[in-house]
Motif scaffolding. Structure first.
Motif, short mmCIF file in Angstrom:
data_model
loop_
_atom_site.label_atom_id
_atom_site.label_comp_id
_atom_site.label_asym_id
_atom_site.label_seq_id
_atom_site.Cartn_x
_atom_site.Cartn_y
_atom_site.Cartn_z
N GLY A 12 0.82 -1.21 0.00
CA GLY A 12 0.00 0.00 0.00
C GLY A 12 0.85 1.26 0.00
N LEU A 13 1.94 1.23 0.77
CA LEU A 13 2.84 2.39 0.81
C LEU A 13 3.56 2.58 -0.52
CD1 LEU A 13 4.41 2.22 4.38
CD2 LEU A 13 2.87 3.95 3.48
N ALA A 14 3.90 1.48 -1.19
CA ALA A 14 4.57 1.58 -2.49
C ALA A 14 3.64 2.22 -3.52
CB ALA A 14 5.02 0.19 -2.95
N PRO A 70 -3.49 11.42 0.80
CA PRO A 70 -3.27 10.99 2.19
C PRO A 70 -2.52 9.67 2.26
CG PRO A 70 -5.59 11.43 1.79
CD PRO A 70 -4.90 11.56 0.48
N ARG A 71 -1.57 9.62 3.16
CA ARG A 71 -0.78 8.41 3.36
C ARG A 71 -1.65 7.34 4.01
NH1 ARG A 71 5.27 8.03 5.35
NH2 ARG A 71 5.35 5.82 5.77
N PRO A 72 -1.53 6.09 3.57
CA PRO A 72 -2.34 5.04 4.18
C PRO A 72 -2.04 4.92 5.67
CG PRO A 72 -1.04 4.16 2.35
CD PRO A 72 -0.66 5.59 2.52
N ALA A 73 -3.10 4.81 6.45
CA ALA A 73 -2.94 4.73 7.89
C ALA A 73 -2.54 3.32 8.30
CB ALA A 73 -4.25 5.09 8.58
N LEU A 74 -1.88 3.24 9.43
CA LEU A 74 -1.52 1.95 10.00
C LEU A 74 -2.78 1.34 10.59
CD1 LEU A 74 0.64 -0.08 10.84
CD2 LEU A 74 0.99 1.26 12.91
#
Length: 101
Positions: A12-14, A70-74
């Motif tokens: 997801g971060l990639a 928005p960055r994916p949340a943990l």
């Protein structure tokens, strides 16, 4: 289970990083186009001033840039943590001692 979650988050971060880089390059291109248009406008304005006439062109505007993605949340699941410890509490039947007075 943790390894799978970590790998899924990494994927997801990639994807997020790739999309973020694309949006940043689009914004840089838009800024570059704005600055070239602004330089051309300034030259026309100076030429018009030197020749004694007013330029009828409006000053270029940068416009609205694309906002950040928005960055994916943990994903921390509270239910998983409670079920893994084996403890659960039922607080519905408990009353405060101060209410009884």
């Amino acid at each position: 289970m943790r390894k799978e979650a970590r790998e899924k988050r990494a994927e997801g971060l990639a994807v997020w990083k790739h999309l973020e880089d694309e949006h940043k390059t689009e914004n840089k291109e838009q800024r570059a186009q704005y600055h070239t248009a602004l330089e051309k406008w300034n030259k026309d304005k100076l030429r018009a001033k030197a020749e004694g006439w007013k330029s009828s062109k409006a000053k270029p505007v940068l416009g609205k840039l694309r906002g950040p993605i928005p960055r994916p949340a943990l994903n921390v699941a509270c239910e998983d943590a409670a079920s893994s410890s084996g403890e659960s509490f039922d607080l519905d039947g408990i009353s405060d001692a101060s209410d009884e007075d």
